[in-house]
Design a protein around this motif. Structure first.
Motif, short mmCIF file in Angstrom:
data_model
loop_
_atom_site.label_atom_id
_atom_site.label_comp_id
_atom_site.label_asym_id
_atom_site.label_seq_id
_atom_site.Cartn_x
_atom_site.Cartn_y
_atom_site.Cartn_z
N GLU A 208 10.48 7.89 6.54
CA GLU A 208 9.75 7.04 5.59
C GLU A 208 10.62 6.69 4.39
O GLU A 208 10.63 5.54 3.92
CB GLU A 208 8.49 7.76 5.11
N GLY A 212 11.92 3.06 3.57
CA GLY A 212 11.36 2.51 2.34
C GLY A 212 12.38 2.19 1.26
O GLY A 212 12.09 1.43 0.34
N THR A 216 16.60 -2.61 -1.33
CA THR A 216 16.11 -2.62 -2.71
C THR A 216 16.97 -3.53 -3.58
O THR A 216 18.14 -3.77 -3.28
CB THR A 216 16.12 -1.21 -3.32
N ARG A 316 5.41 11.45 -1.32
CA ARG A 316 5.08 10.06 -1.01
C ARG A 316 4.78 9.27 -2.29
O ARG A 316 5.06 8.07 -2.36
CB ARG A 316 3.90 10.00 -0.03
N SER A 317 4.25 9.95 -3.30
CA SER A 317 4.07 9.30 -4.60
C SER A 317 5.43 8.98 -5.22
O SER A 317 5.64 7.92 -5.81
CB SER A 317 3.26 10.19 -5.55
N LEU A 319 8.15 8.38 -3.57
CA LEU A 319 8.69 7.26 -2.81
C LEU A 319 8.10 5.94 -3.31
O LEU A 319 8.82 4.96 -3.54
CB LEU A 319 8.39 7.44 -1.32
N LYS A 320 6.79 5.93 -3.49
CA LYS A 320 6.13 4.72 -3.96
C LYS A 320 6.65 4.31 -5.34
O LYS A 320 6.91 3.13 -5.60
CB LYS A 320 4.61 4.97 -4.03
N ASN A 321 6.82 5.29 -6.23
CA ASN A 321 7.31 4.99 -7.58
C ASN A 321 8.75 4.51 -7.56
O ASN A 321 9.13 3.62 -8.33
CB ASN A 321 7.16 6.22 -8.48
N GLN A 323 10.20 2.94 -4.99
CA GLN A 323 10.20 1.60 -4.40
C GLN A 323 9.83 0.55 -5.44
O GLN A 323 10.46 -0.52 -5.51
CB GLN A 323 9.20 1.55 -3.24
N LYS A 324 8.86 0.88 -6.27
CA LYS A 324 8.43 -0.06 -7.31
C LYS A 324 9.54 -0.27 -8.35
O LYS A 324 9.85 -1.39 -8.73
CB LYS A 324 7.17 0.49 -8.00
#
Length: 329
Positions: A208, A212, A216, A316-317, A319-321, A323-324
């Motif tokens: 992931e 992910g 970028t 996973r949080s 990763l999300k942060n 990615q943003k």
């Protein structure tokens, strides 16, 4: 957490009777360690990452206790005489040598037969605060390191935050599983199955992150805590840590200027801080550079402020942060 230029070898850990959530599980930390009850294997871990492994691999066969309460900065942990005495009753001790000097001393005095040092289960490396220098192990000693003012720099200046790399965490999981099999051979088959299941989940998480973070807009991120060297190296990113050993201290003017230049050159949008420390330093830098702030959790403990209830949810949080902040496409 404290920011370090270099990060020494250190400890992981955990607590909780199985079945409890990561948050409630940690509540038994003050009790220190004790042998298992009702025929269960008594496991003591120094803080959350090892706690999580013990719970996931041991499940119903183990009783897990932790030495670090939720919300406590693991590196600053001091152990009470009662905890030191109770530690000797543990069937298995899981820790990472050098991160917590008080734990190291207590473990050495415990006399427990089954002691697992996570630092021996994977290869530790040195990482500088600047992502552009990561992987240059010999440079570690030149910096103050992961000492939090206590001077407990690892023998080789190694970065202990291996659990933030799912692939390395999986290697540690295998070692912990083998240790539990040895300590409790009657349930070896279950420990093996649970280890395989956990390694499978960590492998999926690794995928992931790879998928992910492949495409970028930038590869550079700024954080108040230089804990993400392994993560950065694994996924081709550059970590830029704010100087200083205390997360609430002001960065030096020179480092502030340097980071302002890095942010502009590398198209950085966000300064990251962590849940167990103040966001003062991150906001100070962000205010001077027009950047945003967000959380990147080093996962040294789970509290009600964490962006998730366990290792996988928080990762996973993260990763999300990332990615943003990095402009993932």
């Amino acid at each position: 957490m404290n920011v370090r230029r270099l990060i020494p070898a250190t400890a992981l850990a955990g607590a909780v009777a199985l079945g409890a959530t990561a948050l409630t599980a940690c509540s038994g930390a003050a009790a220190g360690a004790s042998g298992g009850k009702d025929g269960k294997l008594g496991v003591t871990a120094s803080f959350y990452p090892m706690q999580f492994l013990a719970e996931q691999i041991g499940k119903d066969h183990v009783q897990v206790d932790t030495l670090t309460k939720p919300g406590v900065e693991p590196h600053d942990l001091e152990i009470t005489p009662k905890q030191t005495a109770q530690l000797a009753d543990a069937d298995v001790i899981l820790y990472l040598k050098s991160l917590q000097p008080a734990v190291d001393k207590a473990v050495d005095q415990s006399g427990v037969k089954n002691i697992v040092d996570a630092a021996t289960l994977t290869k530790l490396e040195a990482h500088a605060a600047s992502g552009h220098d990561h992987g240059h192990e010999g440079e570690a000693e030149a910096e103050a390191g992961h000492d939090h003012g206590h001077g407990h720099e690892g023998e080789a200046g190694a970065d202990p935050h291996v659990w933030l790399d799912p692939a390395k965490y999986a290697e540690i999981a295998k070692g912990v599983g083998a240790a539990l099999e040895k300590a409790d051979p009657d349930h070896a088959a279950d420990y093996k199955k649970n280890t395989d299941d956990l390694v499978g989940k960590l492998t999926a998480l690794d995928t992931e992150f790879k998928d992910g973070l492949t495409n970028t807009a930038t590869k550079t991120f700024i954080t108040t805590h230089s804990a993400f060297g392994y993560l950065a190296e694994r996924y081709g990113l550059d970590q830029e840590g704010i100087s200083g050993v205390d997360p609430e201290s002001e960065p030096s003017p020179a480092r502030m200027k340097e980071l302002q230049e890095v942010a502009k050159k590398e198209n950085v949008s966000t300064v990251f801080f962590e849940t167990l420390a103040s966001d003062k330093t991150a906001k100070s830098l962000a205010g001077d550079t027009g950047l945003k702030t967000d959380v990147l959790d080093p996962l040294e403990g789970i509290t009600d402020k964490s962006q998730g209830a366990d290792y996988f949810e928080v990762m996973r949080s993260n990763l999300k942060n990332l990615q943003k902040a990095l402009g993932a496409k």
